[in-house]
Structures are given as C-alpha cells and as structure tokens.
Design a protein around this motif. Structure first.
Motif, PDB file in Angstrom:
ATOM      1  N   UNK A 229       0.838  -1.187   0.000  1.00 35.53           N
ATOM      2  CA  UNK A 229       0.000   0.000   0.000  1.00 35.53           C
ATOM      3  C   UNK A 229       0.880   1.247   0.000  1.00 35.53           C
ATOM      4  N   UNK A 230       0.442   2.261  -0.714  1.00 35.28           N
ATOM      5  CA  UNK A 230       1.130   3.550  -0.663  1.00 35.28           C
ATOM      6  C   UNK A 230       0.783   4.235   0.656  1.00 35.28           C
ATOM      7  N   UNK A 231       1.547   5.233   1.015  1.00 39.24           N
ATOM      8  CA  UNK A 231       1.259   6.016   2.215  1.00 39.24           C
ATOM      9  C   UNK A 231      -0.097   6.696   2.067  1.00 39.24           C
ATOM     10  N   UNK A 232      -0.468   7.057   0.852  1.00 43.17           N
ATOM     11  CA  UNK A 232      -1.775   7.664   0.597  1.00 43.17           C
ATOM     12  C   UNK A 232      -2.904   6.691   0.960  1.00 43.17           C
ATOM     13  N   UNK A 233      -2.750   5.427   0.609  1.00 45.45           N
ATOM     14  CA  UNK A 233      -3.765   4.423   0.940  1.00 45.45           C
ATOM     15  C   UNK A 233      -3.831   4.192   2.446  1.00 45.45           C
ATOM     16  N   UNK A 234      -2.684   4.102   3.091  1.00 47.73           N
ATOM     17  CA  UNK A 234      -2.637   3.904   4.545  1.00 47.73           C
ATOM     18  C   UNK A 234      -3.318   5.076   5.255  1.00 47.73           C
ATOM     19  N   UNK A 235      -3.034   6.281   4.814  1.00 45.31           N
ATOM     20  CA  UNK A 235      -3.668   7.465   5.405  1.00 45.31           C
ATOM     21  C   UNK A 235      -5.180   7.456   5.173  1.00 45.31           C
ATOM     22  N   UNK A 236      -5.598   7.041   3.971  1.00 40.40           N
ATOM     23  CA  UNK A 236      -7.031   6.946   3.670  1.00 40.40           C
ATOM     24  C   UNK A 236      -7.698   5.979   4.640  1.00 40.40           C
TER      25      UNK A 236
END
Length: 158
Positions: free
Chosen positions: A44-51
């Motif tokens: 997962x990208x950091x963007x996905x983790x943050x989402x």
C-alpha cells in the motif's frame, strides 16, 4: 441497469465519503488490486494507509479481493488492521454476504468501491450494497489490452 454504479469517482482517494456517511453507509468494502493498491505490487502507498486511517474513524473497513495467490495475500494482510477476504469470487456476493452475516452487517449499510463493473459493481448490486466505480489507480501503467477492456466495460455501463 444492474452494472450502473450508484456513484463514480476518479480514484478511491477522491470518493465523497462524507456523502456516503450522510446516506447511512457504515461499512466500506474495497477491491484490492488497482483500486487501493497498485496491481501486483503487494504494498500500500502512504496515501492508501492514510485513507484507511482516516476512514476507520467513521466506517468499518473490509477488503474483498478475487486474488487467490496466498503468498501475495500473506504479504498484504499485515499492512492493514481490518479484515481482508481473498478468493472473494466476485461478482458472486456469497463471501461478502457471509462476512456481513457473521458480523451483523446489513448490506444496505455498506458500499463497495472498485474499478471493475463486471466484478466489483455487479457483486455490490447483487448483494444489495451501494456501489462506487473508480478508475484504476495505475491505469497509465497497464497493458494496452487491459486499458481497452476497461473502456469496453465502461461503455457497457453507460
């Protein structure tokens, strides 16, 4: 039309989750590859983790993937702190509905977010969920044949 999604967004990161919440949605079911994770990456990208971190404040989260590669799923699973169903066999909603039944979830309180009308959206419709169609997050890296197939799917939906 059964393949027509209830909502659309450019990507899973641009879905209007506030509107889903206002409309009584309490559970979000995500497709995995090309929806919240670059296809075949296993990370997962950091963007996905943050989402996920932000959404978990207001929603119960679930990933339902048709991926059957257990090595791949074993790599993905520890990156999240919510359930992941592999071998989901979408568009058949049986696995998702079984999870819902085991956890006391009404399908009408759930939305599925995915990039494929013929699997994700159809599974959601058959299960009685709201549906959100998004584009692949890595469409620009996909083979031309895959991009062509996606265009055809979307023409069918319209």
């Amino acid at each position: 039309m059964i393949l027509k999604p209830d909502y659309t967004a450019k990507t899973a990161f641009e879905v209007n989750y506030d509107k889903l919440k206002e409309n009584g949605i309490k559970v979000l079911v995500f497709d995995l590859d090309s929806t919240v994770m670059k296809s075949k990456s296993g990370v997962f990208t950091i963007e996905a983790v943050n989402l996920f971190n932000n959404l978990s404040k207001d929603f119960l989260l679930l990933i339902a993937s048709n991926n059957k590669n257990q090595d791949y799923i074993s790599k993905v699973r520890p990156q999240i702190n919510f359930p992941l169903i592999s071998h989901a066999n979408k568009p058949n909603p049986k696995c998702i509905l079984s999870f819902f039944k085991e956890n006391g979830i009404e399908p009408s309180s759930a939305a599925i977010i995915g990039d494929r009308p013929l699997t994700d959206i159809l599974a959601g419709k058959l299960a009685g969920m709201k549906t959100v169609l998004v584009d692949s997050i890595n469409w620009f890296e996909e083979p031309k044949l895959t991009r062509f197939a996606r265009r055809i799917e979307r023409l069918v939906v319209r």
